[in-house]
Scaffold this active site. Structure first.
Site, PDB file in Angstrom:
ATOM      1  N   SER A   1      -5.798   4.232  -2.900  1.00  8.63           N
ATOM      2  CA  SER A   1      -6.760   5.260  -3.307  1.00  8.63           C
ATOM      3  C   SER A   1      -7.674   4.782  -4.437  1.00  8.63           C
ATOM      4  O   SER A   1      -8.807   5.253  -4.554  1.00  8.63           O
ATOM      5  CB  SER A   1      -6.008   6.518  -3.748  1.00  8.63           C
ATOM      6  OG  SER A   1      -5.127   6.215  -4.816  1.00  8.63           O
TER       7      SER A   1
ATOM      8  N   GLY B   1       2.774   0.067  -1.944  1.00  5.82           N
ATOM      9  CA  GLY B   1       2.956   1.518  -1.819  1.00  5.82           C
ATOM     10  C   GLY B   1       2.309   2.070  -0.556  1.00  5.82           C
ATOM     11  O   GLY B   1       2.729   3.072  -0.003  1.00  5.82           O
TER      12      GLY B   1
ATOM     13  N   GLU C   1      -2.544  -7.977   1.919  1.00  6.77           N
ATOM     14  CA  GLU C   1      -3.056  -8.015   0.551  1.00  6.77           C
ATOM     15  C   GLU C   1      -2.676  -9.317  -0.134  1.00  6.77           C
ATOM     16  O   GLU C   1      -3.497  -9.939  -0.811  1.00  6.77           O
ATOM     17  CB  GLU C   1      -2.505  -6.825  -0.252  1.00  6.77           C
ATOM     18  CG  GLU C   1      -3.083  -5.485   0.169  1.00  6.77           C
ATOM     19  CD  GLU C   1      -2.408  -4.324  -0.533  1.00  6.77           C
ATOM     20  OE1 GLU C   1      -1.167  -4.330  -0.656  1.00  6.77           O
ATOM     21  OE2 GLU C   1      -3.119  -3.395  -0.960  1.00  6.77           O
TER      22      GLU C   1
HETATM   23  O1  LIG Z   1      -0.383  -2.123  -2.698  1.00  8.26           O
HETATM   24  C1  LIG Z   1      -1.034  -1.196  -2.238  1.00  8.26           C
HETATM   25  C2  LIG Z   1      -0.999  -0.812  -0.814  1.00  8.26           C
HETATM   26  O2  LIG Z   1      -0.060  -1.527  -0.075  1.00  8.26           O
HETATM   27  C3  LIG Z   1      -1.919  -0.370  -3.136  1.00  8.26           C
HETATM   28  O3  LIG Z   1      -2.905  -1.195  -3.731  1.00  8.26           O
HETATM   29  C4  LIG Z   1      -1.040   0.256  -4.189  1.00  8.26           C
HETATM   30  O4  LIG Z   1      -0.053   1.030  -3.515  1.00  8.26           O
HETATM   31  C5  LIG Z   1      -1.818   1.143  -5.168  1.00  8.26           C
HETATM   32  O5  LIG Z   1      -2.376   2.209  -4.457  1.00  8.26           O
HETATM   33  P1  LIG Z   1      -3.124   3.400  -5.256  1.00  8.26           P
HETATM   34  O6  LIG Z   1      -4.346   2.799  -5.867  1.00  8.26           O
HETATM   35  O7  LIG Z   1      -3.425   4.415  -4.174  1.00  8.26           O
HETATM   36  O8  LIG Z   1      -2.146   3.919  -6.292  1.00  8.26           O
END
Ligand SMILES: O=C(CO)[C@H](O)[C@H](O)COP(=O)(O)O
Length: 236
Positions: A35, A105, A112
């Site tokens: 997000s 997350g 990534e």
């Molecule tokens: O690693 C990730 C997805 O796999 C995201 O970058 C991480 O979960 C952070 O997400 P957000 O900016 O929504 O808190």
């Protein structure tokens, strides 16, 4: 930017925008997932629309960032078509004082890690709630596992002292399925004293594709905060 947004949204918007402002014309940009990075992609689109930014191409790290890039008009390419990445911008679930991360997350940590580690400059964008003294304090370590190996991998992680939990979907019955078609185990450890070694150990378990510990890779961590109701960004 919505003035009435809640503080966390304000932080995410501000830090996402600050990272987008660092992208130079002509860059190959790793587009993170989550997000916070969603705001970065939106603001990159705004900069392209205004003409202030030109000739960038993005490499998405998930179906989510691919969809957002198309929505906001950020041209896309693939790792087959480039020989480097100038800058990658991505979020994190935890950041420790050494700028090591827990990511995943959004179950996108496999692509990534490929893009973020390849980038000449890797910028992390977080709200201040993601800062921890030690990795694993508040967020489990996501581990992507090929489905046929979920049981032996679960057992191997328990042998390491981890407490693995199969990530279940919210608007999808059954387990979360990653962009690669795999499962995710969320693993809690009592304490992660040596993230460098744990990252290697987890990835060495047969059946594990990738884990969400990102070590010695972040060049810059931008932290969104709210002070007296005003959003601001500082470097870690
Ligand atoms: O690693 C990730 C997805 O796999 C995201 O970058 C991480 O979960 C952070 O997400 P957000 O900016 O929504 O808190």
């Amino acid at each position: 930017m919505t003035a009435t947004a809640d503080p966390v949204t304000l932080m995410k918007q501000e830090v996402g925008k600050a990272a987008a402002a660092l992208v130079k014309s002509g860059s190959i940009v790793g587009l993170g997932t989550g997000s916070t990075t969603a705001y970065t992609i939106q603001f990159l689109g705004d900069r392209l629309k205004s003409g202030e930014l030109k000739d960038i191409v993005g490499i998405p790290t998930s179906f989510q960032s691919e969809v957002l890039a198309k929505k906001y008009g950020v041209p896309l390419t693939t790792l087959d078509a480039v020989d480097h990445i100038d800058i990658a911008i991505d979020g994190a679930d935890e950041v420790d004082p050494q700028k090591n991360l827990i990511k995943g997350g959004g179950a996108a940590h496999t692509r990534e890690k490929v893009v973020d580690y390849l980038a000449a400059q890797f910028i992390v964008v977080v709200d201040s709630g993601k800062l921890v003294d030690r990795l694993g304090s508040s967020f489990p370590v996501p581990v992507e596992v090929i489905p046929m190996a979920i049981t032996p991998v679960t057992n191997a992680i328990k042998q390491l002292g981890g407490k693995p939990e199969l990530r279940m979907g919210v608007k999808k019955a059954g387990p979360v399925i990653t962009d690669q078609g795999n499962f995710v185990l969320d693993v809690r450890f009592d304490s992660i004293d040596d993230p460098v070694n744990l990252e290697k150990t987890l990835n060495n378990i047969p059946g594990v594709l990738e884990n969400g510990i990102f070590v010695n890779c972040a060049d810059l961590v931008l932290v969104g905060e709210v002070k007296d109701g005003q959003p601001l960004v500082r470097e870690l």
